[in-house]
Design an enzyme around this catalytic site. Structure first.
Site, PDB file in Angstrom:
ATOM      1  N   ARG A   1       2.968  -1.636   6.085  1.00 10.19           N
ATOM      2  CA  ARG A   1       3.407  -3.010   6.345  1.00 10.19           C
ATOM      3  C   ARG A   1       4.292  -3.089   7.586  1.00 10.19           C
ATOM      4  O   ARG A   1       5.089  -2.204   7.872  1.00 10.19           O
ATOM      5  CB  ARG A   1       4.131  -3.602   5.146  1.00 10.19           C
ATOM      6  CG  ARG A   1       5.636  -3.354   5.014  1.00 10.19           C
ATOM      7  CD  ARG A   1       6.006  -1.958   4.604  1.00 10.19           C
ATOM      8  NE  ARG A   1       5.262  -1.485   3.471  1.00 10.19           N
ATOM      9  CZ  ARG A   1       5.557  -1.782   2.219  1.00 10.19           C
ATOM     10  NH1 ARG A   1       6.616  -2.495   1.972  1.00 10.19           N
ATOM     11  NH2 ARG A   1       4.846  -1.286   1.255  1.00 10.19           N
TER      12      ARG A   1
ATOM     13  N   GLY B   1       6.851  -0.925   9.326  1.00  9.95           N
ATOM     14  CA  GLY B   1       6.160   0.119  10.075  1.00  9.95           C
ATOM     15  C   GLY B   1       6.132   1.400   9.256  1.00  9.95           C
ATOM     16  O   GLY B   1       6.458   2.478   9.753  1.00  9.95           O
ATOM     17  N   HIS B   2       5.777   1.252   7.990  1.00  8.54           N
ATOM     18  CA  HIS B   2       5.687   2.398   7.083  1.00  8.54           C
ATOM     19  C   HIS B   2       4.971   1.977   5.803  1.00  8.54           C
ATOM     20  O   HIS B   2       4.699   0.780   5.598  1.00  8.54           O
ATOM     21  CB  HIS B   2       7.081   2.947   6.757  1.00  8.54           C
ATOM     22  CG  HIS B   2       8.030   1.922   6.243  1.00  8.54           C
ATOM     23  ND1 HIS B   2       7.894   1.323   5.017  1.00  8.54           N
ATOM     24  CD2 HIS B   2       9.123   1.344   6.811  1.00  8.54           C
ATOM     25  CE1 HIS B   2       8.861   0.458   4.843  1.00  8.54           C
ATOM     26  NE2 HIS B   2       9.620   0.423   5.924  1.00  8.54           N
ATOM     27  N   ALA B   3       4.698   2.966   4.959  1.00  7.57           N
ATOM     28  CA  ALA B   3       4.136   2.704   3.629  1.00  7.57           C
ATOM     29  C   ALA B   3       4.994   3.434   2.606  1.00  7.57           C
ATOM     30  O   ALA B   3       5.828   4.272   2.973  1.00  7.57           O
ATOM     31  CB  ALA B   3       2.689   3.205   3.562  1.00  7.57           C
TER      32      ALA B   3
END
Ligand code: TYD
Length: 132
Positions: free
Chosen positions: A95, A48-50
């Protein structure tokens, strides 16, 4: 979409199969750090981040899980369920890892050491990243 599967060598053997990877031959970056995700309770979501600069290679060493990859305009789901498939992610991809099977083990090879400032944890900020 700049994410793709790298197929690793597999030696099938009646005594048990063997796979391996070599930084120079199979990993599109120098490995600076390795971490792993395990004991994931059913229904939980990781990621839940890049990342701004970090590259990653994700392997389902055991069990299976899905990696949803989002480049800001397109989403693709990679189902990892073989220990000889590695998912390569360039920086700038959002992702989410989900649908972990019982006893699954996610191994993640990284191009950088841990740096919280390399994370983009806000989806709107991710969409704006690199636009200016
Ligand atoms: P995080 O990357 O947010 O987990 P996820 O894979 O679900 O996105 O990391 C969770 C916590 O672990 C966070 O507080 C930072 C810490 N952490 C480290 O200290 N070193 C590491 O190498 C990693 C991957 C995480």
């Amino acid at each position: 979409m700049q994410a793709y599967i790298v197929q690793l060598p597999k030696f099938e053997d009646p005594r048990g199969n063997l796979s391996f990877l070599e930084e120079e031959n199979h990993v599109p970056f120098m490995i600076e750090r390795v971490y792993w995700i395990y004991d994931v309770p059913g229904g939980q979501v990781r990621g839940g981040h890049a990342f701004k600069i970090q590259k990653e290679l994700i392997i389902a060493l055991s069990g299976s899980f899905d990696v949803e990859v989002d480049d800001g305009s397109e989403k693709q789901i990679f189902s990892l369920n073989r220990s000889y498939y590695a998912l390569y992610l360039v920086p700038g991809l959002w992702r989410r890892m989900q649908n972990f099977s019982t006893n699954s083990l996610a191994l993640v090879l990284c191009s950088t050491s841990f740096d919280e400032t390399d994370y983009i944890r806000d989806y709107q900020e991710f969409l704006n990243f690199g636009k200016s």
